[in-house]
Design an enzyme around this catalytic site. Structure first.
Site, short mmCIF file in Angstrom:
data_model
loop_
_atom_site.label_atom_id
_atom_site.label_comp_id
_atom_site.label_asym_id
_atom_site.label_seq_id
_atom_site.Cartn_x
_atom_site.Cartn_y
_atom_site.Cartn_z
N SER A 77 -4.03 0.63 -1.42
CA SER A 77 -4.33 1.24 -0.13
C SER A 77 -3.22 2.20 0.28
CB SER A 77 -4.53 0.13 0.92
OG SER A 77 -5.08 0.66 2.11
N ASN A 78 -3.11 2.53 1.55
CA ASN A 78 -2.09 3.46 2.03
C ASN A 78 -1.68 3.08 3.45
OD1 ASN A 78 -3.83 4.93 4.03
ND2 ASN A 78 -5.01 5.32 2.16
N HIS A 79 -0.78 3.87 4.04
CA HIS A 79 -0.14 3.49 5.32
C HIS A 79 -0.90 3.89 6.57
CE1 HIS A 79 3.47 1.84 3.63
NE2 HIS A 79 3.71 2.94 2.92
#
Ligand code: CTP
Ligand code: CA
Length: 225
Positions: free
Chosen positions: A33-35
């Site tokens: 995933s990502n931030h």
């Protein structure tokens, strides 16, 4: 001066917004995933609602609460977000692609938890469909606004995405700058059309969202006048 929210400038419009990250499963307990926090997309949904629009919000997994009055559709993966966006775009007058969609998914998702073995391991990844670019290819497409979160060459990369994806507008932000990164409550944006450029200075994401929604509507009204 007249207040954008009080005037209900978006009455009769239907905004479709993607927000948050996506999760790409590796196995039953792990993902890529990502931030993205979802804050910017949720603030845009809130501002559009207050200005009188109907809002459908397609959201990846976030910890914040959707604004009261929007139609919330919760998804996990980029493939689910893509499917829901294409299903709901038909009723939309404006599409705002604020989600930080994972560019790749795992080629072979393991059905059981992967056990560690060697010191190194490889994961094969496949490119996901580009949601905003696919929507921009529809014959009956809405007015389309993309986002570009960049760490360098912001204007060049943002304009490249605007043209390549065939968008009406792109909102760019420099995530390397202090106070306007992924989990921040503040943001600063530059809104590009093919012919102009408007700065929205650093402020809370709610203030930035209100200005952005108003600017998007100005461009939308110009287009369909
Ligand atoms: N986007 C999308 N679907 C994807 C990837 C991106 O709809 N599979 C949208 C984002 O929501 C955003 C815009 O495309 O509105 C730009 O996303 P970004 O990640 O900045 O651009 P990419 O084209 O993926 O390029 P890169 O990550 O290499 O910078
Ligand atoms: Ca990307």
């Amino acid at each position: 001066s007249s207040d954008f929210f009080v005037e209900k400038h978006l009455a009769g419009q239907h905004w479709l917004i993607t927000a948050g990250p996506t999760r790409e499963a590796i196995d039953p307990v792990r993902y890529i995933s990502n931030h993205s926090s979802g804050k910017m997309g949720y603030a845009i949904a809130h501002a559009a609602l207050r200005a009188g629009a109907k809002v459908t919000l397609i959201s990846g997994p976030v910890t914040i609460t959707p604004p009261v009055g929007c139609h919330i559709i919760n998804v996990e993966s980029a493939a689910e977000m893509h499917q829901q966006a294409l299903e709901h775009v038909k009723e939309a007058t404006t599409f705002v692609a604020c989600a930080a969609v994972a560019d790749y998914r795992v080629a072979n998702v393991a059905q059981e938890k992967i056990k560690k073995s060697n010191d190194a391991m490889q994961l094969d990844l496949i490119k996901n469909h580009d949601i905003v670019a696919d929507i921009a290819q529809l014959a009956d497409k809405p007015f389309i606004v993309g986002f570009a979160a960049e760490t360098q060459n912001v204007e060049q990369y943002a304009r490249g995405k605007l043209m390549r994806k065939n968008l009406d507008l792109i909102a760019a932000n420099d995530v390397a700058k202090a106070g306007q990164g992924f989990n921040s409550d503040d943001n600063a944006l530059t809104l590009f059309s093919a012919v102009d450029k408007t700065e929205i200075p650093l402020a809370s994401k709610h203030i930035v969202a209100k200005k952005l929604v108003s600017l998007i509507n100005e461009h939308y009204q110009q287009r369909y006048r």
